[in-house]
Design an enzyme around this catalytic site. Structure first.
Site, mmCIF file in Angstrom:
data_model
loop_
_atom_site.group_PDB
_atom_site.id
_atom_site.type_symbol
_atom_site.label_atom_id
_atom_site.label_comp_id
_atom_site.label_asym_id
_atom_site.label_seq_id
_atom_site.Cartn_x
_atom_site.Cartn_y
_atom_site.Cartn_z
ATOM 1 N N GLU A 93 70.249 -46.888 -113.485
ATOM 2 C CA GLU A 93 68.964 -46.276 -113.790
ATOM 3 C C GLU A 93 69.140 -44.764 -113.893
ATOM 4 O OE1 GLU A 93 65.639 -49.267 -112.136
ATOM 5 O OE2 GLU A 93 66.396 -47.883 -110.641
ATOM 6 N N CYS A 106 67.639 -36.815 -113.907
ATOM 7 C CA CYS A 106 68.354 -37.224 -112.701
ATOM 8 C C CYS A 106 69.408 -38.258 -113.115
ATOM 9 C CB CYS A 106 67.346 -37.812 -111.721
ATOM 10 S SG CYS A 106 68.111 -38.417 -110.224
ATOM 11 N N CYS A 113 76.435 -48.043 -104.531
ATOM 12 C CA CYS A 113 76.971 -46.948 -103.719
ATOM 13 C C CYS A 113 77.596 -47.533 -102.467
ATOM 14 C CB CYS A 113 75.863 -45.965 -103.349
ATOM 15 S SG CYS A 113 76.485 -44.531 -102.452
ATOM 16 N N CYS A 117 73.722 -45.512 -96.828
ATOM 17 C CA CYS A 117 72.735 -44.861 -95.963
ATOM 18 C C CYS A 117 71.582 -45.843 -95.733
ATOM 19 C CB CYS A 117 72.211 -43.587 -96.622
ATOM 20 S SG CYS A 117 73.514 -42.435 -97.040
ATOM 21 N N CYS A 120 68.234 -45.776 -97.959
ATOM 22 C CA CYS A 120 68.347 -45.664 -99.421
ATOM 23 C C CYS A 120 68.456 -47.034 -100.091
ATOM 24 C CB CYS A 120 69.568 -44.806 -99.751
ATOM 25 S SG CYS A 120 69.930 -44.732 -101.514
ATOM 26 N N GLY A 160 74.507 -43.516 -106.546
ATOM 27 C CA GLY A 160 75.909 -43.263 -106.256
ATOM 28 C C GLY A 160 76.200 -41.897 -105.661
ATOM 29 N N GLU A 161 77.431 -41.747 -105.213
ATOM 30 C CA GLU A 161 77.878 -40.518 -104.572
ATOM 31 C C GLU A 161 78.803 -39.773 -105.551
ATOM 32 O OE1 GLU A 161 77.458 -38.490 -101.868
ATOM 33 O OE2 GLU A 161 79.044 -37.417 -102.907
ATOM 34 N N SER A 192 74.176 -33.371 -105.710
ATOM 35 C CA SER A 192 73.793 -33.720 -104.338
ATOM 36 C C SER A 192 74.843 -34.651 -103.740
ATOM 37 C CB SER A 192 72.433 -34.422 -104.352
ATOM 38 O OG SER A 192 72.092 -34.866 -103.053
ATOM 39 N N SER A 214 72.895 -33.714 -98.333
ATOM 40 C CA SER A 214 71.931 -34.581 -97.642
ATOM 41 C C SER A 214 72.260 -34.564 -96.158
ATOM 42 C CB SER A 214 72.035 -36.005 -98.184
ATOM 43 O OG SER A 214 71.775 -36.004 -99.563
ATOM 44 N N LEU A 215 71.544 -33.714 -95.431
ATOM 45 C CA LEU A 215 71.849 -33.555 -94.006
ATOM 46 C C LEU A 215 71.028 -34.539 -93.173
ATOM 47 C CD1 LEU A 215 73.719 -31.708 -92.371
ATOM 48 C CD2 LEU A 215 71.787 -30.189 -91.979
ATOM 49 N N HIS A 216 69.721 -34.452 -93.307
ATOM 50 C CA HIS A 216 68.773 -35.429 -92.743
ATOM 51 C C HIS A 216 68.685 -35.508 -91.222
ATOM 52 C CE1 HIS A 216 68.319 -36.481 -96.840
ATOM 53 N NE2 HIS A 216 69.225 -37.420 -96.936
ATOM 54 N N ASN A 291 60.537 -42.275 -99.338
ATOM 55 C CA ASN A 291 60.031 -43.140 -100.402
ATOM 56 C C ASN A 291 60.350 -44.591 -100.049
ATOM 57 O OD1 ASN A 291 59.159 -40.978 -102.169
ATOM 58 N ND2 ASN A 291 61.335 -40.546 -102.472
ATOM 59 N N CYS A 334 63.495 -40.320 -105.321
ATOM 60 C CA CYS A 334 64.760 -40.278 -104.585
ATOM 61 C C CYS A 334 64.955 -41.528 -103.753
ATOM 62 C CB CYS A 334 64.734 -39.121 -103.596
ATOM 63 S SG CYS A 334 64.997 -37.566 -104.337
#
Ligand code: SAH
Ligand code: SF4
Length: 341
Positions: A93, A106, A113, A117, A120, A160-161, A192, A214-216, A291, A334
């Site tokens: 996507e 995006c 991935c 996480c 996600c 993906g990363e 990112s 992406s610390l979070h 989200n 996201c």
């Protein structure tokens, strides 16, 4: 039948080598390159400065085809999400976020991935494979073809990363930044990462694009629960790497993404700790509200909590915004992307 080689993701030097392999010369590659990247040609037939014979060889052995668009969804807020199908029938996507003065796209870098996480949707899909550089670039071409205006910003925040597909990411960045190709400025591109600061991370600084991490969480304990990859690259290691990136990439600041999850990482103490660990790092914090997706176990923090969190950071001198989510109604925001093969 051997499949045709797709040229959309080949930087000029690689295009020249490919041309030599198929019996064409470097000069032909130099001629074809702007047709692909500046004029967005969709077939070799239109490349009028190339001899007919060469166009025929190209048509037989190469392609500049875009992937098939399987579904296009439009959100109430104008965001668009496309499901694209590649030659091997895998899907990804990709998202377009139009705003008054800009069009942000995006981009996905992998099918699925492997990082997994917990918050996600993409992470629930098994990792299938990396996208080739042509498949990465094909998303840019796809939106370029469909837009009346131009793409102004590119974020590698899709599926993906990106830093685990470094070689193909770097071919794409080379094409996007090249002033004889897509000619984007460095500060219009953001990559990112979940914090993959291994070997390729050092090389990556040479592009000088904006980096979002992406610390979070502000403690390893919490971060490891949300992002198992923290056991490999913990917060201290990531922050050290971030400082090094600032120096080597010549960028002004790092963006830290911080996903607020209700009762998990959204307290005043979490905010104070975050301010403490980011102290002295030139940065911006993007607070993101969660989200939801089918089957997700987390809940979003209230706007009141988000505002409070933001005020604590701001009062300690950290530039902070609460990022507006776009396209939630079509699962385009996201962490909501997922494709089925
Ligand atoms: N793999 C990269 C880039 C893609 S994800 C990375 O993880 O950074 C883009 C951003 O969306 C990341 O900051 C990610 O943590 C965040 N994200 C993931 N799931 C989310 C969700 N459900 N709600 C809000 N943001 C999410
Ligand atoms: Fe992968 Fe990023 Fe999703 Fe984590 S947030 S699972 S790294 S796409």
């Amino acid at each position: 039948m051997q499949s045709k080689i797709n040229l959309l993701g080949l930087p000029l030097e690689q295009l020249k080598l490919k041309f030599l392999e198929i019996g064409l010369c470097a000069l032909d590659a130099k001629r074809v390159f702007p047709w692909i990247h500046v004029k967005s040609a969709r077939s070799f037939d239109v490349m009028s400065d190339l001899p007919q014979k060469i166009r025929k060889i190209l048509g037989e052995k190469c392609s500049i085809d875009r992937p098939e668009r399987v579904v296009l969804q439009k959100s109430l807020d104008g965001t668009q999400k496309a499901l694209l199908k590649f030659e091997d029938c895998n899907h990804i996507e990709t998202v377009l976020i139009p705003e008054e003065n800009r069009n942000t796209i995006c981009i996905s870098s992998q099918i699925g991935c492997a990082i997994g996480c917990k918050f996600c949707y993409t992470g629930t899909q098994n990792f299938i494979r990396n996208l080739s550089s042509s498949e990465i670039m094909s998303q840019i071409f796809f939106w370029k073809d469909s837009l009346e205006g131009s793409i102004t910003n590119i974020v590698f925040m899709g599926m993906g990363e990106p830093l685990l597909n470094y070689e193909n990411l770097s071919n794409a960045l080379e094409l996007l930044l090249n002033n004889k190709a897509h000619n984007f400025s460095k500060n219009k591109i953001t990559v990112s990462t979940s914090g993959i600061i291994g070997e390729s991370f050092n090389d990556f600084a040479k592009f000088g694009v904006k980096l979002a991490i992406s610390l979070h969480a502000s403690s390893d304990e919490k971060r490891s629960l949300m992002m198992p990859i923290n056991k490999k690259y913990d917060i201290e290691t990531i922050l050290k790497a971030a400082k090094k990136y600032l120096k080597n990439s010549n960028t002004d600041y790092i963006t830290f993404e911080y996903l607020l999850l209700k009762n998990i990482n959204d307290s005043s103490i979490d905010a104070q700790n975050l301010a403490k660990i980011l102290h002295k790092i030139p940065c911006k914090v993007n607070l993101i509200l969660f989200n939801k997706w089918p089957g997700s176990i987390f809940q979003e923090s209230s706007m009141e909590k988000a505002n409070k969190f933001s005020h604590i950071l701001l009062s300690r001198g950290i530039r902070t915004i609460i990022r507006k989510s776009r396209g939630n109604d079509i699962l385009a925001a996201c962490g909501q992307l997922k494709s089925y093969a």
